[in-house]
Design an enzyme around this catalytic site. Structure first.
Site, mmCIF file in Angstrom:
data_model
loop_
_atom_site.group_PDB
_atom_site.id
_atom_site.type_symbol
_atom_site.label_atom_id
_atom_site.label_comp_id
_atom_site.label_asym_id
_atom_site.label_seq_id
_atom_site.Cartn_x
_atom_site.Cartn_y
_atom_site.Cartn_z
ATOM 1 N N THR A 115 3.494 -12.285 2.286
ATOM 2 C CA THR A 115 2.700 -13.061 1.630
ATOM 3 C C THR A 115 3.626 -14.117 1.155
ATOM 4 O OG1 THR A 115 1.462 -12.595 -0.084
ATOM 5 C CG2 THR A 115 3.457 -11.786 -0.252
ATOM 6 N N LYS A 162 2.516 2.190 -4.900
ATOM 7 C CA LYS A 162 2.869 2.062 -6.585
ATOM 8 C C LYS A 162 1.629 1.781 -7.751
ATOM 9 C CE LYS A 162 3.408 -2.017 -4.521
ATOM 10 N NZ LYS A 162 2.892 -2.046 -2.573
ATOM 11 N N ASP A 187 1.261 -1.445 0.186
ATOM 12 C CA ASP A 187 -0.143 0.239 0.006
ATOM 13 C C ASP A 187 0.947 1.711 -0.092
ATOM 14 O OD1 ASP A 187 -2.009 -2.093 -0.092
ATOM 15 O OD2 ASP A 187 -2.141 -1.249 2.474
ATOM 16 N N HIS A 232 -4.438 -1.843 -5.664
ATOM 17 C CA HIS A 232 -3.404 -0.414 -6.056
ATOM 18 C C HIS A 232 -4.916 0.199 -6.974
ATOM 19 C CE1 HIS A 232 0.287 -2.453 -6.486
ATOM 20 N NE2 HIS A 232 0.160 -2.819 -8.435
ATOM 21 N N LEU A 258 3.359 12.549 1.024
ATOM 22 C CA LEU A 258 3.697 13.595 1.371
ATOM 23 C C LEU A 258 2.805 15.151 1.919
ATOM 24 C CD1 LEU A 258 7.102 14.360 2.327
ATOM 25 C CD2 LEU A 258 6.532 16.348 0.957
ATOM 26 N N THR A 271 -8.113 -3.752 -0.911
ATOM 27 C CA THR A 271 -9.121 -4.782 -1.138
ATOM 28 C C THR A 271 -10.219 -5.518 -0.519
ATOM 29 O OG1 THR A 271 -7.150 -5.934 -2.574
ATOM 30 C CG2 THR A 271 -8.613 -7.797 -1.652
ATOM 31 N N THR A 272 -9.818 -4.907 1.338
ATOM 32 C CA THR A 272 -10.886 -5.739 1.901
ATOM 33 C C THR A 272 -11.100 -4.198 2.825
ATOM 34 O OG1 THR A 272 -8.562 -5.008 3.063
ATOM 35 C CG2 THR A 272 -8.656 -7.525 2.411
#
Ligand code: GDP
Length: 428
Positions: free
Chosen positions: A238, A16, A13, A41, A334, A302-303
């Site tokens: 993971t 990216k 998270d 993402h 930032l 996702t969750t």
């Protein structure tokens, strides 16, 4: 030839997806090399806001080939659903290629993930229950099903029978759930996979041809270095390696082809899921940072789970950058810190009577306490700033100080979730 990996320095998270979305404008190919639909993402661009889980973040550009490499865990339902969402939202049909060597997430992987997390109860791993751990366990136990097997149902059935031989015993006797039939599963998978067949390709040949033609290739990592099974916070990693080093394996290119490793980190820390997190804040400080973070607060793409948040962790990030082999660092979010008078940063850990600046093994992490120092805040909104020189002096100082501690040039700075909210800095 130019190959850039975009990977995470921390727990995932880091932002990216936004970086891939920005860089894909000038890329010929974007490749996912590991993981499945178990992380997301967030991307905010001209088409709106999207949470991509399985599709590479180059799908918004018609000129970009989007590849799911051999290392990916392919859930055919998740793939079709995501593609349908893009269509419904007016995104032009993307060019997608699925490796014939990628393996399929099977219905029993999802069931096993669910049953096992439930069985563990308070000891659960915090899985997203997308079947990823059982999927990779089967892959390395040699009972996985490759995409190419869809054309060879007898071979596919043999593999499924191999997987079910032990799983049905667990289903019946450990979890007290119905057992599954290989014949039914073969039929189900053949039907469900119809939607993916047009995208299946020999991606290893495609990517090597692209390398020979000097194309610009992006390798898109999922999660971050601290979730790596070898180098991360075991037993809470993971189940596949999110490292740039593994990108060569999971995409099928030589390690020497990867010249640039853009390693993404936030200007503070966030962590979704279980595991040691040394700089973790408690409420009300955590709630304040969580609500201000990301595009709509720090909640998993996702969750939907609230992300744990904390101050920037130099120890973890320097380590994450090292094992990623970072050539440049992208510092996102930032803008989020603009509400603070002073900003705490973790520069070392105390483990018992010892102080360390190196990231210790997980057994020691459980006891580690952060050693904090404070940097001056800027108390200003920087969301519309587009050059480093236009940032408030304290914000510049914050970036320069982190850069010195991490030891890698910070060349991109995120000042908001939108595609255009980015500052590019020349390498010093
Ligand atoms: P990924 O999995 O690494 O792509 O990260 P996620 O998308 O799961 O989480 C990153 C979060 O930060 C998302 O909510 C993004 O929209 C958001 N984001 C990315 N860059 C910035 C930034 O510079 N500023 C702010 N405020 N949000 C950002």
């Amino acid at each position: 030839m130019s190959v850039t990996a975009i990977v995470g320095a921390n727990w995932g998270d880091e932002g990216k997806g936004k970086m891939v979305d920005i860089m894909a404008a000038e890329a010929d190919m974007v490749v996912r090399f590991q993981g499945g639909s178990n992380a997301g993402h967030t991307i905010i661009n001209d088409y709106g806001k999207f949470a991509l889980h399985l599709l590479p973040a180059g799908v918004f550009y018609p000129h970009t080939v989007n590849m799911l490499g051999p290392g990916v865990a392919l859930n055919v339902h998740a793939f079709t659903k995501e593609l349908d969402i893009l269509k419904e939202r007016g995104v032009p049909t993307p060019d997608i290629r699925i490796s014939d060597r990628a393996q399929l997430v099977m219905p029993y992987h999802l069931l096993l993930d669910e049953y096992e997390e439930n069985r563990r109860g308070a000891q659960a791993f915090g899985s997203t229950r997308q079947g990823i751990a059982p999927f990779y366990a089967d892959k390395y136990s040699k009972v996985g099903v490759q995409v190419a097997d869809l054309k060879y149902p007898d071979r596919m059935k043999r593999q499924i029978e191999g997987a079910l031989a032990t799983k049905n015993v667990l289903f019946e006797h450990l979890y007290h759930q119905p057992s599954l039939s290989a014949d039914t599963l073969v039929d189900e998978m053949l039907e469900a996979a119809q939607g993916i067949l047009p995208f299946v390709d020999d991606t290893v040949t495609l990517i090597h041809d692209a390398l020979s033609d000097g194309k610009h290739i992006l390798l898109e990592g999922q999660l971050g270095a601290l979730r790596d099974p070898d180098h991360g916070i075991y037993p809470y990693p993971t189940s596949s390696s999110p490292l740039a080093g593994f990108a060569s394996v999971g995409a099928g290119i030589p390690p020497s082809a990867i010249q640039q490793v853009l390693t993404v980190t936030k200007a503070y820390s966030s962590c979704v899921g279980t595991g040691p997190f040394v700089t973790e804040l408690q409420d009300p400080e955590a709630q304040e940072l969580r609500n201000r973070g990301g595009d709509a607060g720090e909640y998993g793409a996702t969750t939907g789970r609230p992300r744990r948040v904390g101050w920037f962790d130099v120890v973890a990030t320097r380590y994450g950058c090292r094992i990623q082999g970072a050539t440049e660092v992208v510092l996102t979010n930032l803008d989020v810190l603009g509400y603070l008078d002073t900003i705490p940063v973790c520069v070392a850990y105390e483990t018992g009577s010892e102080r360390t600046e190196s990231f210790p093994p997980p057994a020691q992490l459980d006891q580690a306490k952060p050693v904090l120092t404070s940097l001056p805040g800027w108390r200003q909104d920087v969301a519309e700033v587009r050059t480093f020189q236009d940032l408030p002096a304290q914000a510049q100082q914050y970036v320069l100080q982190l850069e010195e501690w991490i030891g890698i040039p910070i060349t991109w700075i995120g000042v908001g979730p939108r595609r255009d909210q980015i500052i590019q800095r020349e390498k010093a």
